[in-house]
Design an enzyme around this catalytic site. Structure first.
Site, PDB file in Angstrom:
ATOM      1  N   LYS A  75       9.224  -3.451  -2.020  1.00  0.00           N
ATOM      2  CA  LYS A  75       9.093  -3.446  -0.557  1.00  0.00           C
ATOM      3  C   LYS A  75       8.844  -4.871  -0.068  1.00  0.00           C
ATOM      4  CE  LYS A  75       6.477  -0.986   3.054  1.00  0.00           C
ATOM      5  NZ  LYS A  75       5.393   0.005   3.308  1.00  0.00           N
ATOM      6  N   SER A 150       6.416   3.741   6.200  1.00  0.00           N
ATOM      7  CA  SER A 150       7.136   2.511   6.458  1.00  0.00           C
ATOM      8  C   SER A 150       8.018   2.040   5.291  1.00  0.00           C
ATOM      9  CB  SER A 150       6.130   1.399   6.794  1.00  0.00           C
ATOM     10  OG  SER A 150       5.239   1.174   5.703  1.00  0.00           O
ATOM     11  N   SER A 174       2.922   6.056   4.053  1.00  0.00           N
ATOM     12  CA  SER A 174       4.139   5.245   3.997  1.00  0.00           C
ATOM     13  C   SER A 174       4.870   5.266   2.663  1.00  0.00           C
ATOM     14  CB  SER A 174       3.830   3.797   4.395  1.00  0.00           C
ATOM     15  OG  SER A 174       3.569   3.719   5.779  1.00  0.00           O
TER      16      SER A 174
END
Length: 452
Positions: A75, A150, A174
């Site tokens: 990420k 996210s 997330s």
């Protein structure tokens, strides 16, 4: 090479039926072919191929490490030395950290290949991965729908069979929301079980970093590498006792989610899992209402991160450049409306009491975990987020928020499909803080018994 997980890849690399280089070339090609889905913000293909060739040499020399040759996406808020940690926002563009985060370093030291930086909701403060700066992540099962967030790029890249694994971060679901909405397995570990200082983060209290993968077995493999602890012994269905806390968590479900969730319970019972109806978890409603210390942590943590890495920018300058209106509004609100010390003390006291109550609750009902639908609704369209619907956000986050607030290990098990859209959704099992190995073992047993 289609939809191979970590366990299968390691076996094929070891027995010589597949080379790391051939598989890595396939990862690179598939990422290029599916570029329109917008799962990656960068990918150093030359480095990936060089690492894959070195991994093949290690297999030939019998010096291969536990994750040798496994491509894992990162990420975009996870620090890796030599490349910018931009967290999907213009204000961090081009800013490189001092060091590689420990969580990434352990994977690389175990032989994993850095397979690119995954797109995300801007600054990780959102659940749709609608990023106005980098562009939205599109659901592989239906282009018009959200990947969740996210960690949307991480979930999408695994779901689309680009990579077998990706790292995400989880403050308010997330990891688990994208796992559910992309049809993959995902673990939010107890905070600190996996190295916590991963990079640009939102909260010490609620943040955790963890994997999104294709199987519970792969979660067990990664957790072993990350912690040095051997996986829990195999559990048989008859040894497992799962609580169903219907108050709050099973209320207000979408009809398709409810039908699938009830059917999931029936299937578990048929396979001899102990399914127990349990009462409301003490103070769970109050905890969700009162706990908002993320507003206290966001600004100081970002200031600390910028200072540590020697970045000559201010938090306000980053806020001024935020491209996504929802994120900008939340950051500006956090800047101007920090909770009082008394409010934070009350919130933390409620949290500690809820955590103690939860441990007693598990002991009194002799539970290995509880089970709930991961989200109360299937994945919405990307357009559904344009009006910043607070009720939509509540239905998506309510069942994952409790685990974040109490610091519980929570694991999403995929399987549901919304009939009209074809997009996935899943179930979530959750233990109490520190019971990660057993929660993972329960997931492995469920995966095996239901042939997921």
């Amino acid at each position: 090479m289609y939809r191979l997980g970590i366990k299968e890849l390691l076996q094929r690399f070891s027995d010589g039926t597949l080379t790391c280089e051939a598989y890595t070339r396939r990862v690179i090609q598939r990422a290029q072919d599916l570029k329109v889905f917008n799962y990656f913000v960068s990918m150093n293909t030359d480095r990936m191929l060089k690492d894959a060739q070195e991994a093949d040499a290690r297999y030939r020399n019998k010096t291969n490490r536990p994750l040798e040759g496994i491509p894992i996406a990162m990420k975009d808020n996870i620090d890796i030395e030599g490349e910018p940690t931009e967290a999907g926002t213009p204000g961090l563009a081009g800013l490189k950290p001092k060091h590689t985060a420990e969580v990434a370093r352990r994977l690389f030291d175990a032989g994993a290949i850095h397979a690119g930086r995954a797109n995300m909701h801007e600054l990780a403060l959102g659940i749709s991965s609608c990023n106005a700066h980098k562009g939205p992540c599109h659901n592989f099962h239906n282009f018009d729908y959200t990947c969740g967030g996210s960690s949307g790029g991480s979930g999408g890249a695994v779901s689309a069979d680009i990579v077998p694994a990706a790292l995400g971060t989880d403050t308010r679901g997330s990891i688990r929301i994208p796992s559910s909405y992309n049809g993959v397995f995902g673990l939010r570990p107890t905070s600190g079980r996996w190295p916590a200082d991963y990079g640009a983060k939102l909260s010490h209290v609620r943040d955790s970093v963890g994997p999104l993968v294709r199987s519970a077995v792969d979660i067990a493999i990664l957790d072993c590498v990350m912690t040095g602890e051997e996986p829990h012994e195999e559990l048989k269905p008859g040894q497992i006792r799962i609580g169903v806390p219907r108050p709050q968590f099973w209320e207000g479900l979408d009809a398709e989610v409810e039908e699938y969730a009830e059917r999931f319970l029936v299937r578990l019972k048929e396979k001899s899992f102990g399914i127990v109806e349990v009462p409301e978890i003490p103070r769970s409603r109050e905890l969700l209402e009162i706990f908002f210390t993320i507003n206290q942590e966001i600004i100081p943590l970002l200031e600390e991160y910028l200072s540590y890495n020697g970045h000559d920018v201010t938090v306000q300058s980053i806020i001024d450049k935020i491209a996504s209106p929802d994120v900008k509004e939340l950051f500006q609100y956090a800047m101007e409306n920090r909770p009082t010390e008394e409010e934070c003390k009350n919130a933390m006291a409620t949290r500690e009491e809820a955590r103690k109550n939860l441990k007693t609750y598990f002991e009194d009902h002799r539970l290995d975990c509880i089970i709930v639908p991961a989200n109360k609704i299937p994945p919405p369209t990307l357009r559904a987020f344009e009006d910043r619907n607070t009720e939509l956000r509540r239905l998506i986050t309510q069942n994952v928020d409790f685990g974040s607030n109490c610091n519980n290990p929570s694991l999403v098990i995929p399987g549901g499909i919304a009939q009209r859209s074809g997009v996935p959704f899943g179930m979530q099992i959750e233990g109490y803080a520190g019971s990660d190995r057993r929660v993972i073992a329960v997931a492995v047993a469920i995966e095996k018994a239901l042939n997921l």
